[in-house]
Scaffold this motif. Structure first.
Motif, PDB file in Angstrom:
ATOM      1  N   PRO A  69      36.297  34.471  48.389  1.00 27.42           N
ATOM      2  CA  PRO A  69      35.178  35.106  47.683  1.00 27.42           C
ATOM      3  C   PRO A  69      35.624  36.009  46.540  1.00 27.42           C
ATOM      4  O   PRO A  69      36.735  36.549  46.548  1.00 27.42           O
ATOM      5  CB  PRO A  69      34.523  35.944  48.778  1.00 27.42           C
ATOM      6  CG  PRO A  69      35.694  36.387  49.612  1.00 27.42           C
ATOM      7  CD  PRO A  69      36.666  35.217  49.613  1.00 27.42           C
ATOM      8  N   PHE A  70      34.717  36.165  45.590  1.00 29.73           N
ATOM      9  CA  PHE A  70      34.913  37.136  44.516  1.00 29.73           C
ATOM     10  C   PHE A  70      33.579  37.839  44.284  1.00 29.73           C
ATOM     11  O   PHE A  70      32.784  37.433  43.438  1.00 29.73           O
ATOM     12  CB  PHE A  70      35.395  36.433  43.242  1.00 29.73           C
ATOM     13  CG  PHE A  70      36.012  37.375  42.244  1.00 29.73           C
ATOM     14  CD1 PHE A  70      37.299  37.845  42.413  1.00 29.73           C
ATOM     15  CD2 PHE A  70      35.293  37.808  41.136  1.00 29.73           C
ATOM     16  CE1 PHE A  70      37.866  38.727  41.504  1.00 29.73           C
ATOM     17  CE2 PHE A  70      35.850  38.683  40.220  1.00 29.73           C
ATOM     18  CZ  PHE A  70      37.145  39.147  40.408  1.00 29.73           C
ATOM     19  N   PRO A  71      33.301  38.893  45.058  1.00 27.53           N
ATOM     20  CA  PRO A  71      32.038  39.608  44.903  1.00 27.53           C
ATOM     21  C   PRO A  71      31.910  40.249  43.527  1.00 27.53           C
ATOM     22  O   PRO A  71      32.898  40.722  42.952  1.00 27.53           O
ATOM     23  CB  PRO A  71      32.106  40.688  45.995  1.00 27.53           C
ATOM     24  CG  PRO A  71      33.089  40.159  46.997  1.00 27.53           C
ATOM     25  CD  PRO A  71      34.098  39.411  46.190  1.00 27.53           C
ATOM     26  N   ALA A  72      30.702  40.256  43.002  1.00 24.91           N
ATOM     27  CA  ALA A  72      30.442  40.920  41.723  1.00 24.91           C
ATOM     28  C   ALA A  72      30.665  42.420  41.888  1.00 24.91           C
ATOM     29  O   ALA A  72      30.194  43.032  42.847  1.00 24.91           O
ATOM     30  CB  ALA A  72      29.021  40.646  41.263  1.00 24.91           C
ATOM     31  N   THR A  86      28.020  42.107  36.208  1.00 22.82           N
ATOM     32  CA  THR A  86      28.752  40.908  36.615  1.00 22.82           C
ATOM     33  C   THR A  86      27.843  39.959  37.378  1.00 22.82           C
ATOM     34  O   THR A  86      27.911  38.735  37.204  1.00 22.82           O
ATOM     35  CB  THR A  86      29.961  41.285  37.482  1.00 22.82           C
ATOM     36  OG1 THR A  86      30.761  42.238  36.778  1.00 22.82           O
ATOM     37  CG2 THR A  86      30.805  40.070  37.799  1.00 22.82           C
ATOM     38  N   ARG A  87      26.967  40.502  38.232  1.00 17.55           N
ATOM     39  CA  ARG A  87      26.025  39.656  38.958  1.00 17.55           C
ATOM     40  C   ARG A  87      25.117  38.903  37.997  1.00 17.55           C
ATOM     41  O   ARG A  87      24.896  37.693  38.127  1.00 17.55           O
ATOM     42  CB  ARG A  87      25.188  40.490  39.923  1.00 17.55           C
ATOM     43  CG  ARG A  87      24.376  39.666  40.913  1.00 17.55           C
ATOM     44  CD  ARG A  87      22.995  40.234  41.145  1.00 17.55           C
ATOM     45  NE  ARG A  87      22.166  40.141  39.962  1.00 17.55           N
ATOM     46  CZ  ARG A  87      21.484  39.046  39.594  1.00 17.55           C
ATOM     47  NH1 ARG A  87      21.572  37.943  40.297  1.00 17.55           N
ATOM     48  NH2 ARG A  87      20.738  39.045  38.512  1.00 17.55           N
ATOM     49  N   VAL A  88      24.576  39.619  37.003  1.00 15.49           N
ATOM     50  CA  VAL A  88      23.697  38.989  36.016  1.00 15.49           C
ATOM     51  C   VAL A  88      24.471  37.948  35.213  1.00 15.49           C
ATOM     52  O   VAL A  88      23.956  36.864  34.906  1.00 15.49           O
ATOM     53  CB  VAL A  88      23.078  40.058  35.097  1.00 15.49           C
ATOM     54  CG1 VAL A  88      22.348  39.395  33.922  1.00 15.49           C
ATOM     55  CG2 VAL A  88      22.133  40.949  35.883  1.00 15.49           C
ATOM     56  N   LEU A  89      25.719  38.276  34.874  1.00 17.69           N
ATOM     57  CA  LEU A  89      26.537  37.328  34.121  1.00 17.69           C
ATOM     58  C   LEU A  89      26.746  36.034  34.915  1.00 17.69           C
ATOM     59  O   LEU A  89      26.699  34.934  34.344  1.00 17.69           O
ATOM     60  CB  LEU A  89      27.883  37.969  33.785  1.00 17.69           C
ATOM     61  CG  LEU A  89      28.782  37.185  32.825  1.00 17.69           C
ATOM     62  CD1 LEU A  89      28.116  37.034  31.465  1.00 17.69           C
ATOM     63  CD2 LEU A  89      30.134  37.890  32.667  1.00 17.69           C
ATOM     64  N   CYS A 128      44.730  48.563  48.011  1.00 15.68           N
ATOM     65  CA  CYS A 128      44.570  47.423  47.105  1.00 15.68           C
ATOM     66  C   CYS A 128      43.285  47.512  46.288  1.00 15.68           C
ATOM     67  O   CYS A 128      43.167  46.880  45.234  1.00 15.68           O
ATOM     68  CB  CYS A 128      44.587  46.116  47.897  1.00 15.68           C
ATOM     69  SG  CYS A 128      46.200  45.653  48.564  1.00 15.68           S
ATOM     70  N   SER A 129      42.319  48.272  46.769  1.00 15.75           N
ATOM     71  CA  SER A 129      41.043  48.400  46.054  1.00 15.75           C
ATOM     72  C   SER A 129      41.011  49.593  45.103  1.00 15.75           C
ATOM     73  O   SER A 129      40.081  49.719  44.296  1.00 15.75           O
ATOM     74  CB  SER A 129      39.892  48.522  47.054  1.00 15.75           C
ATOM     75  OG  SER A 129      39.914  49.776  47.713  1.00 15.75           O
ATOM     76  N   THR A 130      42.011  50.460  45.172  1.00 12.10           N
ATOM     77  CA  THR A 130      42.013  51.677  44.365  1.00 12.10           C
ATOM     78  C   THR A 130      42.326  51.382  42.905  1.00 12.10           C
ATOM     79  O   THR A 130      43.300  50.683  42.595  1.00 12.10           O
ATOM     80  CB  THR A 130      43.044  52.681  44.918  1.00 12.10           C
ATOM     81  OG1 THR A 130      42.718  52.980  46.275  1.00 12.10           O
ATOM     82  CG2 THR A 130      43.049  53.961  44.098  1.00 12.10           C
ATOM     83  N   ASP A 131      41.474  51.892  42.026  1.00 12.58           N
ATOM     84  CA  ASP A 131      41.691  51.782  40.574  1.00 12.58           C
ATOM     85  C   ASP A 131      41.800  50.338  40.108  1.00 12.58           C
ATOM     86  O   ASP A 131      42.520  50.039  39.148  1.00 12.58           O
ATOM     87  CB  ASP A 131      42.951  52.561  40.142  1.00 12.58           C
ATOM     88  CG  ASP A 131      42.830  54.042  40.433  1.00 12.58           C
ATOM     89  OD1 ASP A 131      41.715  54.571  40.333  1.00 12.58           O
ATOM     90  OD2 ASP A 131      43.858  54.663  40.753  1.00 12.58           O
ATOM     91  N   ARG A 132      41.100  49.418  40.791  1.00 17.88           N
ATOM     92  CA  ARG A 132      41.102  48.015  40.378  1.00 17.88           C
ATOM     93  C   ARG A 132      39.850  47.716  39.553  1.00 17.88           C
ATOM     94  O   ARG A 132      38.760  48.181  39.879  1.00 17.88           O
ATOM     95  CB  ARG A 132      41.142  47.084  41.593  1.00 17.88           C
ATOM     96  CG  ARG A 132      42.409  47.216  42.432  1.00 17.88           C
ATOM     97  CD  ARG A 132      43.655  46.793  41.676  1.00 17.88           C
ATOM     98  NE  ARG A 132      44.867  46.997  42.463  1.00 17.88           N
ATOM     99  CZ  ARG A 132      45.424  46.061  43.222  1.00 17.88           C
ATOM    100  NH1 ARG A 132      44.882  44.862  43.318  1.00 17.88           N
ATOM    101  NH2 ARG A 132      46.533  46.319  43.892  1.00 17.88           N
ATOM    102  N   ASP A 133      40.027  46.942  38.506  1.00 19.74           N
ATOM    103  CA  ASP A 133      38.912  46.537  37.665  1.00 19.74           C
ATOM    104  C   ASP A 133      39.076  45.056  37.332  1.00 19.74           C
ATOM    105  O   ASP A 133      40.067  44.683  36.686  1.00 19.74           O
ATOM    106  CB  ASP A 133      38.873  47.378  36.379  1.00 19.74           C
ATOM    107  CG  ASP A 133      37.653  47.086  35.518  1.00 19.74           C
ATOM    108  OD1 ASP A 133      36.666  46.560  36.063  1.00 19.74           O
ATOM    109  OD2 ASP A 133      37.706  47.378  34.312  1.00 19.74           O
ATOM    110  N   PRO A 134      38.183  44.200  37.825  1.00 23.15           N
ATOM    111  CA  PRO A 134      36.952  44.507  38.549  1.00 23.15           C
ATOM    112  C   PRO A 134      37.219  44.841  40.021  1.00 23.15           C
ATOM    113  O   PRO A 134      38.209  44.376  40.602  1.00 23.15           O
ATOM    114  CB  PRO A 134      36.141  43.214  38.419  1.00 23.15           C
ATOM    115  CG  PRO A 134      37.178  42.144  38.320  1.00 23.15           C
ATOM    116  CD  PRO A 134      38.307  42.743  37.534  1.00 23.15           C
TER     117      PRO A 134
END
Length: 270
Positions: free
Chosen positions: A42-45, A50-53, A127-133
């Motif tokens: 998965p790649f959640p928005a 991002t969801r709209v895109l 792993c989720s810290t300061d990640r974009d997206p």
């Protein structure tokens, strides 16, 4: 519009090689594990934009059935896209290696140790810290923690004394571990985590580490590109029972020795 009742019926092999293969808002532990068994992740928005895109770019392909919706979930499917790239970057456990320079540092000066499954949630959150997206949403993290508690998800931790300086985590399907993400607070720590995972998994009888997305970083770890059909065929042929992996805290310098076994030693040249 095409809707698949479950991941078992998804035509992964007929999907586009470089785009989402499905949309589904169901990030439950059961759905997540079935998707990984089908070769999909998965790649959640990360936000509403991002969801709209997702909807703007892919709605036509969803309407004409080229990208199916999976499951009967009534929530907004465009909140989560699901991927299965072709080709797929994988690391045979015998091919994972450290560079000569990193191996030299481990032997001579880095007082690191490694462990498995001692700080799973902490590794995921690092792993989720300061990640974009920010694709590691709270809903996904909760499902990953549940799968870890059930023995399906694993982490490797790299320690400098009592400080967690690197790690990697992923889901295990038979003889494959699909690595979701890694992090480091010291140069080389994530590479040591992957090499350690390969060594432990090889000891348990595992065969492949799935890197999911191709990049120079995973190529540098020893990843090879294989056709998606070959990767999915391997998943379908592998056993589904978890392989018990050694979890003890061990010195990281063992990974720098040619006799470390299963290829988790030094690259032949660098």
């Amino acid at each position: 519009m095409s809707r698949c009742p479950g991941w078992e019926t998804l035509d992964v092999l007929g999907a586009a090689p470089d785009g989402p293969v499905a949309f589904s808002a169901d990030l439950s532990p059961t759905s997540l594990l079935k998707a990984y068994r089908a070769g999909v992740y998965p790649f959640p928005a990360s936000d509403e934009y991002t969801r709209v895109l997702n909807e703007v770019v892919f709605a036509d392909q969803v309407e004409d059935g080229r990208i199916p919706l999976v499951g009967e979930d009534s929530a907004d499917p465009y909140a989560v896209s699901w991927w299965s790239p072709d080709p797929r970057p994988v690391l045979p456990v015998s091919a994972a290696h450290l560079s000569r320079s990193l191996a030299r540092q481990l032997r001579n000066k880095l007082p690191w140790s490694t462990s498995m499954n001692q700080r799973f949630e902490q590794v995921v959150r690092e792993c989720s810290t300061d990640r974009d997206p920010l694709w590691l949403t709270e809903e996904l993290i909760a499902s990953l923690i549940s799968l870890h508690e059930l023995g399906h998800a694993h982490s490797v931790e790299v320690w400098e004394g009592d400080d967690l300086v690197g790690g990697v985590f992923g889901l295990q399907v038979g003889s494959v571990v699909s690595m979701d993400s890694m992090f480091f607070h010291r140069p080389g720590a994530s590479k040591v985590a992957v090499s350690d995972l390969a060594a432990r998994f090889a000891e348990a009888g595992g065969e492949l580490l799935d890197a999911q997305r191709d990049s120079p970083h995973v190529r540098g770890l020893g990843a090879l590109l294989v056709p998606r059909k070959e990767y999915v065929r391997h998943l379908r042929g592998t056993g589904r029972d978890g392989l018990p992996m050694p979890t003890a805290t061990l010195p990281a310098r063992r990974l720098a020795e040619p006799a470390a076994g299963h290829g988790a030693g030094v690259a032949p040249s660098r």
